[in-house]
Design a protein around this motif. Structure first.
Motif, PDB file in Angstrom:
ATOM      1  N   ASN A  44      44.732 -44.342  23.386  1.00  0.00           N
ATOM      2  CA  ASN A  44      43.456 -44.377  22.659  1.00  0.00           C
ATOM      3  C   ASN A  44      42.428 -45.240  23.395  1.00  0.00           C
ATOM      4  OD1 ASN A  44      44.463 -42.709  20.686  1.00  0.00           O
ATOM      5  ND2 ASN A  44      44.992 -44.378  19.283  1.00  0.00           N
ATOM      6  N   ALA A  45      42.869 -46.372  23.920  1.00  0.00           N
ATOM      7  CA  ALA A  45      41.964 -47.251  24.671  1.00  0.00           C
ATOM      8  C   ALA A  45      41.445 -46.540  25.926  1.00  0.00           C
ATOM      9  CB  ALA A  45      42.667 -48.552  25.042  1.00  0.00           C
ATOM     10  N   GLU A  46      42.329 -45.807  26.621  1.00  0.00           N
ATOM     11  CA  GLU A  46      41.917 -45.040  27.807  1.00  0.00           C
ATOM     12  C   GLU A  46      40.903 -43.967  27.421  1.00  0.00           C
ATOM     13  OE1 GLU A  46      45.370 -43.440  29.754  1.00  0.00           O
ATOM     14  OE2 GLU A  46      46.230 -45.433  30.096  1.00  0.00           O
ATOM     15  N   LEU A  47      41.147 -43.292  26.325  1.00  0.00           N
ATOM     16  CA  LEU A  47      40.243 -42.239  25.873  1.00  0.00           C
ATOM     17  C   LEU A  47      38.871 -42.813  25.509  1.00  0.00           C
ATOM     18  CD1 LEU A  47      39.754 -39.293  25.130  1.00  0.00           C
ATOM     19  CD2 LEU A  47      40.730 -39.776  22.880  1.00  0.00           C
ATOM     20  N   ILE A  48      38.864 -43.924  24.805  1.00  0.00           N
ATOM     21  CA  ILE A  48      37.595 -44.572  24.440  1.00  0.00           C
ATOM     22  C   ILE A  48      36.846 -45.007  25.691  1.00  0.00           C
ATOM     23  CG2 ILE A  48      36.617 -46.640  23.341  1.00  0.00           C
ATOM     24  CD1 ILE A  48      38.850 -46.258  21.169  1.00  0.00           C
ATOM     25  N   ALA A  49      37.550 -45.535  26.659  1.00  0.00           N
ATOM     26  CA  ALA A  49      36.909 -45.950  27.914  1.00  0.00           C
ATOM     27  C   ALA A  49      36.298 -44.742  28.628  1.00  0.00           C
ATOM     28  CB  ALA A  49      37.921 -46.653  28.815  1.00  0.00           C
ATOM     29  N   LYS A  50      36.997 -43.618  28.636  1.00  0.00           N
ATOM     30  CA  LYS A  50      36.472 -42.395  29.264  1.00  0.00           C
ATOM     31  C   LYS A  50      35.226 -41.897  28.539  1.00  0.00           C
ATOM     32  CE  LYS A  50      40.810 -40.651  31.160  1.00  0.00           C
ATOM     33  NZ  LYS A  50      41.841 -39.602  31.071  1.00  0.00           N
ATOM     34  N   GLU A  54      55.249 -36.840  25.128  1.00  0.00           N
ATOM     35  CA  GLU A  54      56.618 -37.335  25.228  1.00  0.00           C
ATOM     36  C   GLU A  54      56.855 -38.011  26.583  1.00  0.00           C
ATOM     37  OE1 GLU A  54      60.562 -34.988  24.794  1.00  0.00           O
ATOM     38  OE2 GLU A  54      59.304 -34.463  23.053  1.00  0.00           O
ATOM     39  N   GLU A  55      56.330 -37.393  27.639  1.00  0.00           N
ATOM     40  CA  GLU A  55      56.475 -37.969  28.984  1.00  0.00           C
ATOM     41  C   GLU A  55      55.765 -39.318  29.078  1.00  0.00           C
ATOM     42  OE1 GLU A  55      55.132 -34.971  31.745  1.00  0.00           O
ATOM     43  OE2 GLU A  55      56.684 -33.572  31.060  1.00  0.00           O
ATOM     44  N   ARG A  56      54.587 -39.441  28.461  1.00  0.00           N
ATOM     45  CA  ARG A  56      53.862 -40.718  28.476  1.00  0.00           C
ATOM     46  C   ARG A  56      54.639 -41.780  27.709  1.00  0.00           C
ATOM     47  NH1 ARG A  56      49.418 -37.064  27.751  1.00  0.00           N
ATOM     48  NH2 ARG A  56      49.437 -37.478  25.528  1.00  0.00           N
ATOM     49  N   ARG A  57      55.261 -41.394  26.616  1.00  0.00           N
ATOM     50  CA  ARG A  57      56.048 -42.366  25.847  1.00  0.00           C
ATOM     51  C   ARG A  57      57.238 -42.840  26.663  1.00  0.00           C
ATOM     52  NH1 ARG A  57      52.095 -42.200  23.967  1.00  0.00           N
ATOM     53  NH2 ARG A  57      51.377 -41.685  21.910  1.00  0.00           N
ATOM     54  N   LYS A  58      57.886 -41.891  27.365  1.00  0.00           N
ATOM     55  CA  LYS A  58      59.029 -42.258  28.205  1.00  0.00           C
ATOM     56  C   LYS A  58      58.596 -43.180  29.341  1.00  0.00           C
ATOM     57  CE  LYS A  58      61.832 -38.177  27.293  1.00  0.00           C
ATOM     58  NZ  LYS A  58      62.332 -36.899  27.845  1.00  0.00           N
ATOM     59  N   ALA A  59      57.348 -43.017  29.792  1.00  0.00           N
ATOM     60  CA  ALA A  59      56.816 -43.870  30.869  1.00  0.00           C
ATOM     61  C   ALA A  59      56.335 -45.210  30.334  1.00  0.00           C
ATOM     62  CB  ALA A  59      55.677 -43.147  31.584  1.00  0.00           C
ATOM     63  N   GLY A  60      56.456 -45.431  29.025  1.00  0.00           N
ATOM     64  CA  GLY A  60      56.089 -46.707  28.434  1.00  0.00           C
ATOM     65  C   GLY A  60      54.634 -46.815  28.009  1.00  0.00           C
ATOM     66  N   ILE A  61      53.895 -45.716  28.021  1.00  0.00           N
ATOM     67  CA  ILE A  61      52.489 -45.739  27.592  1.00  0.00           C
ATOM     68  C   ILE A  61      52.451 -45.539  26.077  1.00  0.00           C
ATOM     69  CG2 ILE A  61      50.235 -44.608  27.805  1.00  0.00           C
ATOM     70  CD1 ILE A  61      51.172 -43.699  30.631  1.00  0.00           C
ATOM     71  N   THR A  62      51.876 -46.510  25.390  1.00  0.00           N
ATOM     72  CA  THR A  62      51.828 -46.439  23.927  1.00  0.00           C
ATOM     73  C   THR A  62      50.619 -45.625  23.471  1.00  0.00           C
ATOM     74  OG1 THR A  62      50.435 -48.396  23.677  1.00  0.00           O
ATOM     75  CG2 THR A  62      52.838 -48.755  23.775  1.00  0.00           C
ATOM     76  N   GLU A  63      50.643 -45.273  22.210  1.00  0.00           N
ATOM     77  CA  GLU A  63      49.521 -44.533  21.627  1.00  0.00           C
ATOM     78  C   GLU A  63      48.250 -45.381  21.669  1.00  0.00           C
ATOM     79  OE1 GLU A  63      48.453 -42.105  17.541  1.00  0.00           O
ATOM     80  OE2 GLU A  63      50.548 -42.535  18.000  1.00  0.00           O
ATOM     81  N   GLU A  64      48.383 -46.678  21.445  1.00  0.00           N
ATOM     82  CA  GLU A  64      47.236 -47.584  21.504  1.00  0.00           C
ATOM     83  C   GLU A  64      46.620 -47.593  22.906  1.00  0.00           C
ATOM     84  OE1 GLU A  64      50.260 -48.530  20.226  1.00  0.00           O
ATOM     85  OE2 GLU A  64      49.683 -48.432  18.116  1.00  0.00           O
ATOM     86  N   GLN A  65      47.468 -47.593  23.939  1.00  0.00           N
ATOM     87  CA  GLN A  65      46.966 -47.554  25.311  1.00  0.00           C
ATOM     88  C   GLN A  65      46.239 -46.230  25.585  1.00  0.00           C
ATOM     89  OE1 GLN A  65      50.838 -48.380  27.021  1.00  0.00           O
ATOM     90  NE2 GLN A  65      50.041 -50.255  27.991  1.00  0.00           N
TER      91      GLN A  65
END
Length: 191
Positions: free
Chosen positions: A168-174, A155-166
């Motif tokens: 997922n992309a961060e997770l794949i990069a990690k 919820e905090e990430r959504r409020k900060a404007g981070i989308t689910e797609e972003q």
């Protein structure tokens, strides 16, 4: 099931973590009266009770009583020394019930004949490992907290404007970076 790093090292740690998890659920996540732990039974009380049974209580149940002489955790009642009920509808007469769940025909009970704990479900008897049952209960409590924390972070990430797609992309990069690191370690003979 717990990973080796997460699994309690002993029963005392299991009990303490369970109590802390229950307090967290009540204080931080609005669960009212999720658990109630009684004061511990004394060694004298336990020995006196064991003498009436003519056999020692199973180790894990005995240790739980020394931590909390009875408790209610998420609807599971673990009987205190003075609360043990005999006979009981869901177990045969030669068993001493030590747990119940309101409205559910499931009981853990100690055999008067061999001193072992068994699980009864609608009258069907199965071997039961009390320590394993407590570890599962701990895992459920801590898992519930983890899921609430994950949702709060999300919820905090959504409020900060981070989308689910972003995300997922961060997770794949990690994952790719970790796979590359492992491959490099293998090529150097470090693994």
């Amino acid at each position: 099931m717990f990973t080796n790093d997460e699994k309690p090292k002993n029963l005392q740690e299991c009990f303490e973590r369970m109590k802390k998890a229950c307090e967290t659920l009540e204080n931080e996540y609005g669960y009212s009266k999720y658990a109630k732990f009684n004061p511990p039974a004394t060694e004298e009380d336990i020995v006196k009770f064991e003498s009436t049974l003519n056999f020692p209580l199973p180790h894990a149940y005995r240790e739980f009583l020394k931590f909390s002489n009875g408790a209610v955790i998420d609807g599971l009642e673990i009987y205190a020394l003075g609360m043990t009920k005999m006979p009981e509808d869901y177990v045969p007469d030669n068993f001493l019930p030590i747990t119940s769940i309101e409205g559910v025909p499931e009981r853990m009970a100690i055999s008067i004949e061999d001193g072992n704990i068994y699980m009864f479900w609608e009258g069907i008897k199965e071997d039961c490992d009390f320590e394993y049952q407590l570890m599962n209960l701990l895992e459920e409590c801590e898992g519930l907290i983890d899921s609430y924390r994950y949702e709060q972070e999300r919820e905090e990430r959504r409020k900060a404007g981070i989308t689910e797609e972003q995300e997922n992309a961060e997770l794949i990069a990690k994952i790719k970076a970790e796979a590359k690191r492992i491959a490099e370690m293998k090529s150097r003979g470090e693994l």
